[in-house]
Design a protein around this motif. Structure first.
Motif, mmCIF file in Angstrom:
data_model
loop_
_atom_site.group_PDB
_atom_site.id
_atom_site.type_symbol
_atom_site.label_atom_id
_atom_site.label_comp_id
_atom_site.label_asym_id
_atom_site.label_seq_id
_atom_site.Cartn_x
_atom_site.Cartn_y
_atom_site.Cartn_z
ATOM 1 N N TRP A 104 0.829 -1.207 0.000
ATOM 2 C CA TRP A 104 0.000 0.000 0.000
ATOM 3 C C TRP A 104 0.863 1.257 0.000
ATOM 4 O O TRP A 104 0.471 2.295 -0.561
ATOM 5 N N SER A 136 -8.762 -8.494 2.344
ATOM 6 C CA SER A 136 -8.390 -7.161 1.869
ATOM 7 C C SER A 136 -9.490 -6.540 1.025
ATOM 8 O O SER A 136 -9.308 -5.480 0.431
ATOM 9 N N ASP A 148 -12.648 -0.917 -4.528
ATOM 10 C CA ASP A 148 -12.867 0.370 -3.869
ATOM 11 C C ASP A 148 -11.572 0.917 -3.285
ATOM 12 O O ASP A 148 -11.302 2.123 -3.348
ATOM 13 N N LYS A 149 -10.756 0.039 -2.718
ATOM 14 C CA LYS A 149 -9.505 0.492 -2.111
ATOM 15 C C LYS A 149 -8.535 1.012 -3.167
ATOM 16 O O LYS A 149 -7.893 2.053 -2.976
ATOM 17 N N ALA A 192 -9.668 4.306 -4.330
ATOM 18 C CA ALA A 192 -9.389 5.321 -3.316
ATOM 19 C C ALA A 192 -7.914 5.724 -3.324
ATOM 20 O O ALA A 192 -7.574 6.858 -2.959
#
Length: 268
Positions: free
Chosen positions: A158, A193, A198-199, A202
């Motif tokens: 990330w 996860s 969507d992650k 984002a």
């Protein structure tokens, strides 16, 4: 893509899967499950998409492929052998003492390997650096990274995604292999996860979701990557772990072991 072209790619994918089985059987260890499920993607990248030359593996302006889920090395080696980087017969030396085909990719030993990987999260980080370097150099180099859905449990992934979006690495295409299984069980039960789409949105990625075994969808996703000029792209590929071998299909048991002689015959 014509049906004849897809048939040719399917043959390459079949040979890649056979190479995975040859290697892990000979080594009596390795990671066949997560190798078998990326055969279609590797065949498309190596035989259609990437600007590469097996006769000049280190040419400066080549596209890069980083197998961030480095344990799927048997598939990468099989694809490289199929593409002509080294003899197919050498796949049988996987994990043997003195072999240049180690259990995880080694860029210093193996022709065609662009990054040494295996410690999860580090490959995608290196891929971001490659993409930024190409941007600074003004080179038309595309960087493709294959990341596992178990791998993205690593925080380093990330950090890399945040980096890629911040520097607008539109020359970076991340294939997130969502087979929903990892070493100890399902990703949902070990450490979910989801929602990945969507992650990634984002994190300001251009996000697509495809069937990772469908050539038309792979091609459409790569075309969408090329059409994006401001953001990095993440292609979430729904795949089947162990694809192509009946008793390995969707089985967590085949994450990290090689087939015995009888299983080898069935698989081949």
């Amino acid at each position: 893509m014509t049906n004849a072209e897809k048939l040719t790619l399917a043959k390459h994918a079949c040979h890649i899967r056979m190479g995975v089985i040859e290697g892990t059987h000979s080594a009596k260890c390795g990671h066949p499950g997560g190798s078998l499920d990326i055969a279609e993607l590797l065949s498309y990248l190596y035989f259609v998409e990437m600007n590469i030359d097996p006769k000049d593996p280190k040419k400066a302006d080549r596209d890069r492929l980083v197998l961030s889920k480095g344990h799927a090395a048997p598939a990468l080696y099989a694809a490289l052998a199929e593409r002509g980087y080294f003899p197919v017969e050498d796949l049988k030396t996987l994990r043997k003492i003195g072999s240049y085909l180690q259990g995880h990719p080694n860029m210093n030993e193996t022709p065609g390997v662009d990054m040494s990987t295996g410690s999860l999260g580090q490959g995608i980080s290196a891929a971001c650096g490659m993409a930024l370097g190409a941007k600074h150099a003004g080179k038309p180099i595309n960087v493709f990274a294959i990341v596992g859905d178990g791998e993205v449990e690593e925080g380093e992934c990330w950090e890399a995604f945040m980096f890629a979006a911040h520097y607008k690495l539109s020359n970076l295409c991340v294939f997130l292999d969502r087979n929903r299984l990892q070493i100890d069980g399902s990703t949902e039960t070990v450490m979910s996860s989801e929602p990945l789409e969507d992650k990634m949105k984002a994190f300001n990625f251009n996000v697509l979701t495809i069937d990772g075994h469908d050539y038309d969808q792979i091609e459409a996703a790569v075309n969408a990557f090329h059409a994006e000029s401001e953001k990095p792209t993440c292609v979430i590929m729904d795949t089947t772990k162990g694809k192509g071998v009946s008793f390995m299909t969707n089985s967590v048991d085949w994450h990290g072991k090689g087939p015995n002689d009888d299983e080898y015959k069935i698989a081949i």
